[in-house]
Design an enzyme around this catalytic site. Structure first.
Site, mmCIF file in Angstrom:
data_model
loop_
_atom_site.group_PDB
_atom_site.id
_atom_site.type_symbol
_atom_site.label_atom_id
_atom_site.label_comp_id
_atom_site.label_asym_id
_atom_site.label_seq_id
_atom_site.Cartn_x
_atom_site.Cartn_y
_atom_site.Cartn_z
ATOM 1 N N ASP A 48 -10.742 -57.963 21.397
ATOM 2 C CA ASP A 48 -9.557 -58.719 21.806
ATOM 3 C C ASP A 48 -8.930 -59.471 20.627
ATOM 4 O O ASP A 48 -9.587 -59.763 19.629
ATOM 5 C CB ASP A 48 -9.939 -59.758 22.871
ATOM 6 C CG ASP A 48 -10.278 -59.126 24.215
ATOM 7 O OD1 ASP A 48 -10.361 -57.885 24.294
ATOM 8 O OD2 ASP A 48 -10.480 -59.894 25.170
ATOM 9 N N ASP A 49 -7.676 -59.821 20.817
ATOM 10 C CA ASP A 49 -6.942 -60.789 19.980
ATOM 11 C C ASP A 49 -6.453 -60.237 18.640
ATOM 12 O O ASP A 49 -6.049 -61.011 17.773
ATOM 13 C CB ASP A 49 -7.752 -62.076 19.727
ATOM 14 C CG ASP A 49 -8.052 -62.846 21.003
ATOM 15 O OD1 ASP A 49 -7.568 -62.426 22.071
ATOM 16 O OD2 ASP A 49 -8.783 -63.846 20.929
ATOM 17 N N HIS A 99 -2.827 -57.608 25.964
ATOM 18 C CA HIS A 99 -3.539 -58.898 26.052
ATOM 19 C C HIS A 99 -2.518 -60.046 25.993
ATOM 20 O O HIS A 99 -2.807 -61.110 25.473
ATOM 21 C CB HIS A 99 -4.556 -58.973 24.910
ATOM 22 C CG HIS A 99 -5.610 -60.019 25.076
ATOM 23 N ND1 HIS A 99 -6.295 -60.220 26.248
ATOM 24 C CD2 HIS A 99 -6.131 -60.929 24.187
ATOM 25 C CE1 HIS A 99 -7.180 -61.198 26.073
ATOM 26 N NE2 HIS A 99 -7.087 -61.657 24.844
ATOM 27 N N HIS A 103 -0.865 -65.030 24.273
ATOM 28 C CA HIS A 103 -2.209 -65.446 24.675
ATOM 29 C C HIS A 103 -2.264 -66.789 25.414
ATOM 30 O O HIS A 103 -3.093 -67.654 25.115
ATOM 31 C CB HIS A 103 -3.118 -65.499 23.433
ATOM 32 C CG HIS A 103 -4.583 -65.335 23.739
ATOM 33 N ND1 HIS A 103 -5.386 -66.365 24.189
ATOM 34 C CD2 HIS A 103 -5.389 -64.267 23.661
ATOM 35 C CE1 HIS A 103 -6.626 -65.928 24.342
ATOM 36 N NE2 HIS A 103 -6.659 -64.647 24.044
ATOM 37 N N HIS A 193 -14.401 -59.698 19.537
ATOM 38 C CA HIS A 193 -13.089 -60.121 19.038
ATOM 39 C C HIS A 193 -12.881 -59.673 17.594
ATOM 40 O O HIS A 193 -13.645 -60.078 16.720
ATOM 41 C CB HIS A 193 -12.947 -61.648 19.131
ATOM 42 C CG HIS A 193 -12.894 -62.152 20.534
ATOM 43 N ND1 HIS A 193 -14.007 -62.234 21.335
ATOM 44 C CD2 HIS A 193 -11.842 -62.560 21.303
ATOM 45 C CE1 HIS A 193 -13.639 -62.675 22.536
ATOM 46 N NE2 HIS A 193 -12.333 -62.883 22.544
HETATM 47 ZN ZN LIG Z 1 -8.153 -63.206 23.934
#
Ligand SMILES: [Zn+2]
Length: 243
Positions: A48-49, A99, A103, A193
């Protein structure tokens, strides 16, 4: 006394609702994909991210070395900043998903804001690479009925996880590895991540190193690494961009 009891009950109810909004396996608010049956000799790595310069590229090297695919849940504003990294991801055969654009914690957003966050991310990904898996992961795992409903209205499939690397705060490679091996039972979706939602350039070297170790170890035990669509049993052919 009665007032106090009522307040305590209210707090208890509120925290149950909070748990259901945040816990990855909670299903009150609609079904979300978390894992397949325990013991399956399959694992899905998810990151993620990102995209995150330069750690996403370091991670790509590790995945290429082991010839393993992964699934990336991207932040739209980072996609706009580093579209070339997203192109590398897709070229290498990895799956990219939504995503949100910046955020936010979606459980505190209005339906209009939720819709804007999801649409803007999809637009950024399509603009960068012309493909999108239609998978969606809510930031912080936060979801409520409106989040899931709007995601589905936009053709997005919510994906959670069953194993957490706890790698979003500064940590060590060893600690990430310990968290993962403690939870892996087979059939898992593993949350890691490659980026950080606060800033581009967040150090994810420990996650990259832990990934290298994890793949080597579980491949040796006969596990196969698959993408989330493969694990769901419906290899979603990546939709082409609207021309
Ligand atoms: Zn995230």
């Amino acid at each position: 006394m009665l007032g106090l009891a009522v307040t305590a009950a209210g707090i208890a109810a509120a925290s149950v609702a909070g748990y259901q909004s945040m816990a990855p396996s909670a299903q009150w608010y609609g079904k979300t994909f978390t894992r397949i049956n325990r013991g399956a000799r399959k694992l899905a790595l998810t990151y993620d991210d990102g995209p995150n310069d330069p750690y996403t590229l370091h991670l790509l090297e590790v995945l290429a070395k082991h010839d393993v695919p992964a699934t990336f849940f991207l932040i739209g504003r980072y996609v706009q900043q580093r579209p070339a990294i997203v192109r590398e991801l897709v070229k290498a055969g990895h799956v990219v998903g939504n995503h949100t654009f910046t955020h936010p914690q979606l459980i505190f957003q209005s339906p209009t804001q939720i819709r804007a966050q999801l649409s803007a991310c999809t637009f950024a990904v399509n603009d960068a690479v012309g493909v999108h898996s239609n998978l969606f992961r809510p930031p912080f795992g936060g979801r409520r009925p409106a989040v899931l409903r709007i995601a589905r209205e936009l053709g997005l499939e919510p994906v959670m996880w069953s194993v957490t690397g706890y790698d979003w705060n500064p940590t060590t490679r060893e600690r990430i590895q310990r968290h993962m091996t403690r939870q892996i039972r087979g059939g898992d979706v593993i949350l890691l991540h490659d980026g950080g939602h606060v800033a581009m350039g967040t150090d994810r070297s420990h996650t990259v190193a832990a990934t290298d170790w994890l793949i080597a170890r579980y491949k040796q035990e006969g596990y196969e690494f698959v993408t989330v669509p493969e694990m769901m049993g419906k290899v979603v052919r990546q939709a082409s961009a609207v021309s």
